[in-house]
Scaffold this motif. Structure first.
Motif, mmCIF file in Angstrom:
data_model
loop_
_atom_site.group_PDB
_atom_site.id
_atom_site.type_symbol
_atom_site.label_atom_id
_atom_site.label_comp_id
_atom_site.label_asym_id
_atom_site.label_seq_id
_atom_site.Cartn_x
_atom_site.Cartn_y
_atom_site.Cartn_z
ATOM 1 N N VAL A 73 0.813 -1.226 0.000
ATOM 2 C CA VAL A 73 0.000 0.000 0.000
ATOM 3 C C VAL A 73 0.840 1.267 0.000
ATOM 4 C CG1 VAL A 73 -1.998 -1.095 1.089
ATOM 5 C CG2 VAL A 73 -0.248 -0.004 2.527
ATOM 6 N N GLY A 74 2.164 1.151 0.147
ATOM 7 C CA GLY A 74 2.956 2.368 0.166
ATOM 8 C C GLY A 74 4.448 2.120 0.288
ATOM 9 N N LEU A 196 -6.501 3.805 5.393
ATOM 10 C CA LEU A 196 -5.119 3.653 4.969
ATOM 11 C C LEU A 196 -4.596 4.926 4.316
ATOM 12 C CD1 LEU A 196 -5.223 0.044 3.482
ATOM 13 C CD2 LEU A 196 -3.976 0.766 5.526
ATOM 14 N N LYS A 197 -5.401 5.512 3.432
ATOM 15 C CA LYS A 197 -4.965 6.723 2.740
ATOM 16 C C LYS A 197 -4.777 7.877 3.723
ATOM 17 C CE LYS A 197 -8.115 6.400 -0.588
ATOM 18 N NZ LYS A 197 -8.880 6.672 -1.844
ATOM 19 N N LEU A 249 2.358 7.250 -0.479
ATOM 20 C CA LEU A 249 1.236 6.640 -1.192
ATOM 21 C C LEU A 249 1.584 6.251 -2.623
ATOM 22 C CD1 LEU A 249 -1.577 8.911 0.222
ATOM 23 C CD2 LEU A 249 -1.722 6.415 0.141
ATOM 24 N N SER A 250 2.866 6.147 -2.949
ATOM 25 C CA SER A 250 3.257 5.715 -4.283
ATOM 26 C C SER A 250 4.382 4.690 -4.189
ATOM 27 C CB SER A 250 3.701 6.908 -5.131
ATOM 28 O OG SER A 250 4.863 7.507 -4.597
ATOM 29 N N VAL A 286 -5.542 2.304 -3.074
ATOM 30 C CA VAL A 286 -4.785 3.049 -2.066
ATOM 31 C C VAL A 286 -3.491 3.623 -2.672
ATOM 32 C CG1 VAL A 286 -3.523 2.911 0.132
ATOM 33 C CG2 VAL A 286 -5.687 1.690 -0.150
ATOM 34 N N VAL A 287 -2.672 2.760 -3.229
ATOM 35 C CA VAL A 287 -1.344 3.167 -3.665
ATOM 36 C C VAL A 287 -1.305 3.429 -5.166
ATOM 37 C CG1 VAL A 287 -0.485 0.822 -4.090
ATOM 38 C CG2 VAL A 287 1.120 2.622 -3.431
#
Length: 291
Positions: A73-74, A196-197, A249-250, A286-287
């Motif tokens: 997710v990140g 999560l975000k 987040l990427s 999310v990601v």
């Protein structure tokens, strides 16, 4: 929901710990996992944590080998991890080349200490099939094992282990930096994407602050010294080797694909017919995957 965040209490976790100190609304709780990424993955699998901040290679190899317990997710740390190769204080092993066909100490099956042993074997042109491992749970168990001779050596992050070197408990006989950025973030697929975000967006602000030149020269040093007791010169040296992402987040597509390539060459994963689908490794709502 209150997210359960699994982490390893090391200097790398400083931005997370700063975030936790300021989290007045208690949007998350910290769950310490002293045995490292193998323990983090186990706790994700057993629904004991929602999120894990963990090492890149075991997270990716776990999904590649069929785990459905989590998705990426990140991003957390954008630079390689320098793994020290560590032998007992009076052992017969003086160089990495001495370790061929010996028993390597690891914390847990599937941990970074095991994955990197395979990478070390790849670099040394040793066959990965038939490598022998001894599970020793944590850093103290690993140190005891190399000094008792039940394992020849183990691998652990350089600065985390350096206090034991300085105390004369172990010897460093080499190092193996990861061929990939060292830390990613994973979560159970069922965890709320909005939660999560929100968590990762705020974590990004703490990561950027910790990575800033002004904090590197002052605030960070005092924080790490107070939390972990490291000498100031070690903290400065570590900061010269570490970098954090602008946006947690990427994730770069290349990070996943290149990690898989090296792990496949090391015998840790086997690609399916047609190759790996990078999209299967992430939680896409999310990601963001970046080129």
């Amino acid at each position: 929901m209150t997210l359960r965040i699994g982490y390893v209490r090391e200097h790398f976790s400083s931005p997370l710990l700063q975030f936790a100190e300021d989290d007045q609304e208690q949007t998350f709780s910290l769950v310490e996992c002293p045995s490292g990424t193998g323990q983090l993955i186990s706790r994700l699998t057993n629904d004991e944590i929602d999120v894990a901040i963990a090492l890149t290679d075991p997270l990716i190899s776990g999904i590649a080998n069929g785990s459905k317990a989590y998705k990426l997710v990140g991003s957390y740390v954008s630079t390689p991890l320098n793994w020290a190769v560590i032998a007992g204080k009076e052992s017969q092993y003086n160089n990495i080349s001495d370790l061929k066909d010996t028993t390597i100490g690891i914390s847990r099956i599937g941990s970074g200490s095991q994955t990197m042993a395979y990478v070390m074997a790849l670099q040394q042109d040793w066959p990965s099939q038939g490598m022998k491992f001894r599970v020793n749970n944590d850093i103290r168990g690993l140190i005891t094992s190399v000094n008792e001779g039940t394992s020849s050596a183990f691998m652990w992050e350089w600065f985390t282990t350096k206090p034991f070197l300085d105390a004369g408990e172990v010897r460093f006989i080499g190092s193996v930096p990861t061929p990939w950025p060292s830390w990613l973030i994973a979560a159970q697929p069922s965890v709320s994407s909005d939660s999560l975000k929100a968590f990762l967006s705020t974590l990004s602000t703490y990561v950027r602050s910790f990575d800033s030149p002004e904090n590197r020269s002052g605030k960070n040093v005092e924080f790490v010294k107070a939390k972990f007791g490291y000498p100031e010169n070690d903290i400065v040296d570590w900061q010269n080797t570490v970098g954090y992402p602008d946006d947690c987040l990427s994730i770069s597509k290349e990070v996943i694909s290149e990690t898989l390539r090296v792990l496949e060459n090391a015998g840790v994963v086997t690609a399916p017919e047609g190759g790996f689908d990078i999209g299967n490794f992430i939680k896409p709502d999310v990601v963001k995957l970046i080129d």
